[in-house]
Design an enzyme around this catalytic site. Structure first.
Site, PDB file in Angstrom:
ATOM      1  N   ASN A   1       0.865  -1.173   0.000  1.00  0.00           N
ATOM      2  CA  ASN A   1       0.000   0.000   0.000  1.00  0.00           C
ATOM      3  C   ASN A   1       0.908   1.232   0.000  1.00  0.00           C
ATOM      4  OD1 ASN A   1      -1.847   2.008   0.455  1.00  0.00           O
ATOM      5  ND2 ASN A   1      -2.816   1.021   2.218  1.00  0.00           N
TER       6      ASN A   1
ATOM      7  N   ARG B   1      -2.410  -1.998  -3.602  1.00  0.00           N
ATOM      8  CA  ARG B   1      -3.680  -1.307  -3.394  1.00  0.00           C
ATOM      9  C   ARG B   1      -3.679  -0.082  -4.318  1.00  0.00           C
ATOM     10  NH1 ARG B   1      -5.356   2.726   1.290  1.00  0.00           N
ATOM     11  NH2 ARG B   1      -7.549   2.895   0.761  1.00  0.00           N
TER      12      ARG B   1
ATOM     13  N   HIS C   1     -13.228   1.959   0.255  1.00  0.00           N
ATOM     14  CA  HIS C   1     -13.145   0.904   1.287  1.00  0.00           C
ATOM     15  C   HIS C   1     -13.677  -0.432   0.741  1.00  0.00           C
ATOM     16  CE1 HIS C   1     -13.512   4.068   4.761  1.00  0.00           C
ATOM     17  NE2 HIS C   1     -12.245   3.759   4.552  1.00  0.00           N
TER      18      HIS C   1
ATOM     19  N   ARG D   1     -13.103  14.279   8.475  1.00  0.00           N
ATOM     20  CA  ARG D   1     -13.940  14.635   7.309  1.00  0.00           C
ATOM     21  C   ARG D   1     -15.379  14.859   7.751  1.00  0.00           C
ATOM     22  NH1 ARG D   1     -12.126   9.624   3.709  1.00  0.00           N
ATOM     23  NH2 ARG D   1     -10.260   9.459   4.987  1.00  0.00           N
TER      24      ARG D   1
ATOM     25  N   GLU E   1      -7.518  -5.803   4.811  1.00  0.00           N
ATOM     26  CA  GLU E   1      -7.404  -5.409   3.403  1.00  0.00           C
ATOM     27  C   GLU E   1      -6.156  -6.021   2.759  1.00  0.00           C
ATOM     28  OE1 GLU E   1      -8.063  -1.470   5.011  1.00  0.00           O
ATOM     29  OE2 GLU E   1      -9.365  -1.011   3.320  1.00  0.00           O
TER      30      GLU E   1
END
Ligand code: ADP
Length: 394
Positions: free
Chosen positions: A7, A88, A177, A238, A381
């Site tokens: 990643n 990723r 996601h 956020r 992930e």
């Protein structure tokens, strides 16, 4: 066979080396502050964590560092043991609805999609190119954050804005996601002892970023993030959904640029913006439990937003077999899960308060006679990347 899951961020490179198909993690690590003085390299193998500090000028150097550490620590005897590298990639647009073997054409497409994810795709590409250079004979796979949501029907992904924006520029909901929602849904079928067909799940990923997905028959039918990961739930920093007209209004009032105002919604909002204290749920919960008014307000707003989406998706799916909580907050905070379930009283979920104390472990936290089950499933992930890499190189 050994597979590396990667990643790459703008200044970081995270990796896990798996023995596949056993799905065993042999080593994991993180290089932070790439391109800055005193980069930090952390590598864990066999429970032993090593941290060193040195200057790593760019991603190519970071990749070389990762591979030399694997050799130096005798994690691999030769780089030939690594049979695949999975990356990723944040944005796969409408082009990619599954992971793919990386070719020159795929690189061109990922590059084109950078305009939709300017902070992420370019960094992901730098990681891909750096690995291609150092391991030219090893197959590389791209695994997209958006791919799982490509099954959404058009009513779920199209914004009621001028249609030409969608046709000309690809303005639509993409969702993110995806690897996490996919992973926890697959684990949920195992825990429930049911196949995907006919099963309706609402997966709730609550980390620093947060999103909810409605899944029917194993397919994402709607998700809360949109054209970008800014919208949907309230998150650590956020805002989630707000009226876009706020932007020009605040720009004029505060005499600041569009970019600064948008940055405020991305980095100064959410839990941080409302609590006036922290973006970290652990700090918020501490404040809540001490009676801090701003923290209580931030927490209540956070819970309401999650429940609003669950309610919406419950109706969309025509009912629901299980709610699945994952990521830092979802996996670890029984207090947050309980507050959400309490607010969803209309769904008559029977929470097992003792079982709900679980942290970071797969479990069912409702009573056996609860019609809607609540599951806690730690996300993984990196494993999704390793599995897809194995599937595509085999
Ligand atoms: P990221 O999106 O960066 O991967 P994570 O999935 O690690 O984020 O989630 C980070 C969030 O999880 C933070 O808000 C953190 O406070 C929260 N978290 C981690 N452990 C706990 C805990 N024990 N209780 C409550 N919140 C927790």
């Amino acid at each position: 066979m050994k597979i590396l899951s990667v990643n790459a961020g703008s200044s970081s490179l995270k990796f896990q080396l798996f023995e596949m198909p056993e799905e065993k993690v042999i080593a994991s690590g993180l290089i932070e502050r790439i391109g800055l003085p005193a980069s930090i390299i952390t590598v864990t193998t066999n429970g032993d964590k090593r941290r060193t500090v040195e200057d790593i000028q760019d991603h190519a150097k970071a990749v070389q560092k990762v591979l030399s550490v694997l050799l130096d620590l005798s994690i691999v005897a030769s780089l030939d043991e690594i049979k695949g590298v999975g990356h990723r990639v944040v944005h796969g647009g409408e082009k990619f609805s599954d992971s793919v073997l990386i070719t020159d054409e795929v690189i061109t497409e990922i590059d084109k999609l950078s305009e939709l994810a300017p902070l992420h795709n370019p960094a992901n590409l730098i990681g891909i190119k750096a690995f291609q250079k150092v391991l030219p004979n090893v197959k590389q796979i791209a695994v997209f954050d958006t791919a799982f949501h490509q099954t959404m029907p058009i009513e779920s992904y199209l914004y009621p804005a001028p249609y030409s924006w969608y046709v000309k520029y690809g303005v639509r909901r993409y969702g993110f996601h995806g690897m996490s929602h996919k992973y926890v849904s697959e684990r949920a079928y195992k825990l429930l002892g049911k196949g995907p067909e006919g099963t309706r799940l609402i997966t709730i990923h609550l980390g620093n970023g947060a999103s909810v997905t409605a899944i029917r028959d194993g397919k994402s039918v709607e998700t809360s993030m949109g054209f970008t990961p800014l919208v949907g739930l309230m998150m650590g920093t956020r805002s989630g959904d707000v009226d876009p007209s706020i932007l020009p209004f605040v720009m004029q009032k505060e005499n600041c640029s569009f970019e600064d105002t948008l940055n405020a919604l991305n980095y100064e909002s959410g839990l941080k913006g409302i609590s006036l204290a922290s973006s970290d749920m652990r700090d918020i919960l501490k404040g809540v439990n001490e009676g801090n008014k701003q923290c209580i307000l931030a927490f209540n707003l956070y819970i309401k937003r999650v429940c609003d989406y669950i309610g919406q998706y419950y109706i969309l799916l025509g009912g629901c077999d299980a709610l699945v909580f994952t990521a830092g907050i979802g996996e670890n905070s029984g207090q947050t899960r309980k507050a959400i379930i309490d607010r969803l009283a209309a769904l008559e979920i029977k929470l097992d308060e003792e079982a709900n104390k679980v942290m970071g472990k797969e479990s069912i936290v409702t009573k056996p006679d609860s019609k809607i089950k609540v599951l806690v499933i730690p996300t993984n992930e990196e494993l999704v990347i390793a599995r897809d890499t194995l599937r595509l190189i085999s």
